[in-house]
Design an enzyme around this catalytic site. Structure first.
Site, PDB file in Angstrom:
ATOM      1  N   ALA A  74       0.877  -1.168   0.000  1.00  0.00           N
ATOM      2  CA  ALA A  74       0.000   0.000   0.000  1.00  0.00           C
ATOM      3  C   ALA A  74       0.914   1.218   0.000  1.00  0.00           C
ATOM      4  O   ALA A  74       1.717   1.407   0.921  1.00  0.00           O
ATOM      5  CB  ALA A  74      -0.894  -0.014   1.233  1.00  0.00           C
ATOM      6  N   SER A  75       0.836   2.024  -1.029  1.00  0.00           N
ATOM      7  CA  SER A  75       1.740   3.164  -1.171  1.00  0.00           C
ATOM      8  C   SER A  75       1.554   4.162  -0.030  1.00  0.00           C
ATOM      9  O   SER A  75       0.504   4.220   0.601  1.00  0.00           O
ATOM     10  CB  SER A  75       1.502   3.867  -2.504  1.00  0.00           C
ATOM     11  OG  SER A  75       1.738   3.003  -3.586  1.00  0.00           O
TER      12      SER A  75
END
Length: 408
Positions: A74-75
């Protein structure tokens, strides 16, 4: 801020802090992006992370290879918001995402485009798409389409799309993706060139793409694309270069170059502790054909073999048997007691001093307008030279890039 009359839950409170950090950094300037960030419970897309980690500034790794390489994550929220600002989704838009990740970004985009639009997310990894599908279903975003497929193929069956975004790091812009973008549509892509990645916001103009925004970023490399080369230049394999296939960089010519006389050149340009200077690399990559990434292991720095500005990724400039790379030194604090650092370059090899001088000239040009960004125009592969605009050319497999700064 949370406007509920009841006390916010721990997740809501952390979400408020996350959004405040994002906006302090200058992102989520688009109100639709801010509202989506407030509406979507990020922690439910990363169930193996703590709620605190789900809303922290960094990435949340969700899958690794056996050797520890990150395969999916998840950025960082700041990067997510920055790219959504670049994408500028409008209600009713049809959006294609390459790189499903956790499904969180798809949910944000579905919230922005609303029921009149549609979001499709594609990923080559069936485990990743299964996780994204489950998270989207349990958070009320069943309408998002999730496809397991090589992202370079996109989704031709349901094209054209008004907006396309990559949340993996491609080295090239697939022709299939360009063809699936509607005329005037926007593509946001964390494209890699000259050893660095930038999130570029393109707008389609006929068969061309023209950049409107360029932001610093970093993403998991896209599977299947080859065009970057990496090789060490010292006997102990502690220092390496990363360069592109269209560059005439031969690591054999540079073997042992760091053992040759060292030339230090200082630019006279200074920065504070929190002043970014990544624009130097951007300028080099838009003007110098030998721009590359210089990467050193800590042992190489400790042993005095090299002194890069940043060990893991520092801009370099290579030509034949010579090399220069950026360095930095701490100066006396300014009159207010704030630390200052001077930017410079270290050169090695027959023309090492000349390369270091050139490097410092680029630092000085950057200092004249630190916010300047080059214009990037993407042409399809096979476009004749006569049809290309003037500027620095970067040759990829499916595209030809022309970069240039306007006169200042």
């Amino acid at each position: 801020m949370n406007t509920s009359t009841t006390s916010p839950s721990p997740a809501e409170a952390l979400r408020d802090v996350m959004i405040q950090q994002i906006q302090t950094a200058g992102h989520a300037s688009n109100q639709a992006v801010e509202l989506a960030l407030r509406a979507i419970p990020r922690h439910r897309f990363v169930p193996d992370a703590t709620v605190k980690d789900a809303y922290a500034e960094g990435t949340v790794v969700t899958k690794r290879a056996d050797d520890g390489t990150v395969l999916s994550c998840a950025s960082a929220p700041i990067i997510v918001a920055m790219m959504l600002d670049q994408l500028d989704i409008q209600p009713g838009d049809r959006v294609l995402e390459i790189g499903a990740g956790t499904g969180y970004n798809a949910a944000l985009m579905a919230h922005i485009t609303g029921p009149a639009g549609h979001v499709t997310t594609v990923d080559i990894d069936s485990e990743v798409t299964a996780g994204a599908r489950a998270a989207l279903d349990t958070t009320g975003y069943e309408a998002v389409t999730v496809i397991t497929r090589d992202g370079a193929l996109g989704d031709d069956e349901n094209a054209p799309y008004d907006r396309i975004i990559f949340t993996v790091g491609p080295w090239d812009i697939p022709a299939a993706i360009v063809n699936q973008l509607a005329p005037g549509g926007r593509l946001v892509i964390p494209l890699r060139w000259r050893g660095e990645a930038r999130s570029v916001g393109f707008v389609r103009d006929g068969d061309l793409l023209r950049s409107e925004t360029i932001e610093l970023c970093g993403f998991v490399p896209m599977i299947g694309q080859k065009g970057e080369h990496t090789a060490s230049i010292d006997p102990d394999e502690l220092v390496s270069l990363v360069w592109d296939q269209d560059q005439a960089i031969d690591p054999a010519q540079l073997a042992g170059v760091l053992d040759r006389p060292r030339y230090e050149v200082w630019s006279g340009i200074t920065v504070g502790s929190y002043e970014p200077f990544d624009g130097v690399w951007l300028r080099l990559g838009a003007t110098e054909h030998g721009t590359c990434r210089f990467a050193a292991e800590p042992q190489a720095v400790e042993a005095g073999l090299c002194k890069p500005a940043f060990p893991v990724r520092t801009p370099g400039l290579a030509e034949a048997e010579s090399l220069a790379y950026m360095t930095i030194r701490r100066l006396e604090p300014d009159s207010d007691g704030n630390p200052r650092h001077e930017l410079g370059a270290v050169g090695h090899g027959p023309t090492g001093q000349e390369l270091a001088d050139r490097f410092c000239n680029h630092i000085r040009r950057w200092d004249e307008d630190r916010g300047a960004r080059p214009q990037i125009t993407m042409y399809p592969a096979g476009t004749p030279d006569s049809a290309l605009a003037g500027g620095h050319r970067i040759e990829k497999s499916e595209s030809r890039l022309v970069l240039g700064y306007t006169a200042s």
